[in-house]
Design an enzyme around this catalytic site. Structure first.
Site, mmCIF file in Angstrom:
data_model
loop_
_atom_site.group_PDB
_atom_site.id
_atom_site.type_symbol
_atom_site.label_atom_id
_atom_site.label_comp_id
_atom_site.label_asym_id
_atom_site.label_seq_id
_atom_site.Cartn_x
_atom_site.Cartn_y
_atom_site.Cartn_z
ATOM 1 C CG PHE A 93 6.276 -44.232 50.626
ATOM 2 C CD1 PHE A 93 6.575 -43.596 49.428
ATOM 3 C CD2 PHE A 93 6.529 -45.590 50.736
ATOM 4 C CE1 PHE A 93 7.114 -44.307 48.360
ATOM 5 C CE2 PHE A 93 7.075 -46.310 49.676
ATOM 6 C CZ PHE A 93 7.363 -45.656 48.485
ATOM 7 C CB THR B 198 10.690 -47.145 50.358
ATOM 8 O OG1 THR B 198 11.703 -47.716 49.526
ATOM 9 C CG2 THR B 198 10.688 -45.638 50.149
#
Lengths: 360, 360
Positions: free
Chosen positions: A265, A263
């Site tokens: 960020f 992921t």
């Protein structure tokens, strides 16, 4: 000389003619642009003098369009007064960090990696992170922006436009899931597995092999808490190692996701930060309603030899039939070429906004 | 005559020279291509004869690149033997439809709109929908592919590559949320609201005005069921009208989402269906590691005057540093131009796959 050899020689002759005429032409364009700065758009008209029915008219029109683009790029690069603003802008005195989520979630570990030992404010929704930063209740907001399973998270991009905040930080977190249950259990006792649907999808091969029944939960950390509370030997969860440990669970198998999951960020603040070590810029823009206007925009980047690292379109919900394009590319916003690109795009495109500058 | 007028006239002269040489050149290219089909790539070399230090070398190289592309497009369009396969391929005897989700979810209503009165198979994960269709346990799978809040759903695209299934149907469902509670409650009694995080985000303005506490749930239909079971006058959920009605809840306010929200669903099967009324094609491809190769690919579409309706890149997790591009565009796969484009892209690109043909 055979027909092939003869035609080939004639082509080389044409190439030379084109080259000579083109180089002469661009030097004249250059000259004129120095004379009359108001008239730049009109003096070099090419491509209007061809009839649709003419053979190769389609091909010639493409050539003319390319030459028009080359003119424009050249003139922007040579004759545009760009700001001399090379001032480095930094976020100072970062105290409070805001994020959406729970303790022991993946977002929390990204936040702690980017900003260790800061005061943390939790929220329930992404938009609350934005409003907290916007209203000075937090200095930085940390948000997931892209996920290897779910893709780009549009909501964050929408909010970046709405709130006039900027991406200053980027952090890629590799996601490693484990399966965990209560301390008294063994892997062969497990029948049901709780987790977030994305985590379950990322571990699908493992789940299928073991014929587990899956149960969707709102979050991997919530699933861990739930499994700890249920105290049932046949129930496990898929979550991070940290979440399992925190809720006193036993890790039955580590790294059960098949491929590389990650992921990305971002950290946002109220200022478009400009630092010398930044190497990535994010934009959002719309293009005119003409076939080929997107390749026109992208050719600006190839003209300057700049690599796009990501591009994504989607319908603009505020104005029907308009598309917004999100683009990330390599570069530093303090460089001259980068200023030229940004100046040019801002001038040419119906909608344009710099979403951020950061180190990838 | 002033300097400006004189230079302008000289530019017009150059334009004519370029035009004449270009039209002659392309007719020669055309001629040669008819003679020797093996040598197409090499005979028209342009742009190699310029020194880096030469003034305008950068501009000339861009012109040469454009001419090379025009050559290539022209030759593909004129001289490629394309298949005469104009056979319409349809899905016959659709009996069983599979989808991931719950009764009264938005996916269910999309499924019923696309395929009324069919046998339904529910699954817990998206990948189970794919494996059911792949293994003949269902004829069609229905899946959300894009969402106005969450964006493109990468997992679905990944699975389309993995499973060799094709998109045959597309359906856009506008999402209208309502807030609902138990029958005895009023809107002023509500303190907490349960729903899926995306639904909560879409109704953020409404939630903020009413100062509700939000609680994330796995699904809007699950939230409705939970609120019905809790029988607490201070607790409501955000869900579809259908879900509220099904679980015996009272609708306290309808259409509480501020902007137009939608989810795009697709229907997939084992066959690349080709129908005359299809108007959309989806592709996935990678491009060579060269700056500007993406605009090269996109220029194929503008050459044929075809509009892209969506584009999205993301890192290919299987091969580091490679990007995959997902593109949707207007057109019918049975048309000659479309075959030329697809043939050309398949030949030129390192990775290429048609994801589907359907009516948008």
């Amino acid at each position: 000389m055979c027909k092939y050899e003869k035609s080939k020689e004639e082509i080389l002759k044409c190439n030379e003619d084109i080259k000579r005429a083109f180089l002469k032409r661009i030097s004249l364009v250059d000259e004129i642009s120095k004379l009359e700065s108001n008239n730049k758009e009109n003096f070099s008209t090419i491509g209007k003098d061809i009839n649709c029915d003419e053979k190769y008219a389609h091909e010639y029109r493409h050539l003319a369009k390319s030459i028009q683009l080359i003119d424009k790029r050249y003139l922007y690069r040579q004759h545009t007064k760009l700001s001399d603003d090379n001032e480095i802008k930094s976020n100072k005195e970062i105290q409070k960090i805001c994020y959406q989520g729970l303790p022991f979630s993946y977002t929390e570990s990204a936040t702690k990696a980017l900003f260790p030992n800061k005061e943390i404010i939790y929220t329930d929704l992404f938009e609350q992170v934005f409003s907290n930063v916007y209203n000075n209740k937090a200095d930085i907001g940390v948000l997931p922006i892209e996920n290897s399973t779910a893709g780009y998270i549009n909501e964050i991009y929408d909010l970046l436009v709405k709130y006039d905040l900027y991406i200053n930080y980027s952090y890629i977190k590799k996601i490693s899931h484990c399966i965990a249950g209560v301390q008294s259990t063994q892997i062969q006792d497990i029948k049901q597995v709780y987790s977030h649907p994305q985590a379950l999808a990322q571990c699908y091969e493992y789940i299928k092999e073991n014929r587990f029944i899956v149960i969707n939960d709102t979050n991997t950390a919530v699933a861990a808490k739930r499994v700890a509370e249920m105290k049932d030997k046949s129930i496990a969860c898929i979550c991070s190692k940290e979440a399992a440990e925190n809720y006193g669970l036993k890790i039955l198998n580590a790294k059960i996701n098949k491929s590389e999951n990650y992921t990305r960020f971002c950290g946002i603040s109220r200022m478009l930060v400009k630092e010398k070590n930044h190497n990535r810029i994010s934009l959002v823009f719309s293009v005119p309603h003409i076939v080929g206007s997107l390749d026109g925009v992208l050719s600006v980047f190839s003209y300057y030899n700049i690599s796009l690292t990501s591009i994504c379109s989607r319908p603009d919900l505020e104005s029907p039939f308009r598309y917004l394009f999100y683009v990330d590319f390599e570069g530093n916003i303090l460089e001259h070429n980068m200023k030229a690109i940004l100046f040019q795009l801002e001038k040419e495109l119906p909608y344009f906004k710099i979403l951020g500058s950061y180190r990838a």
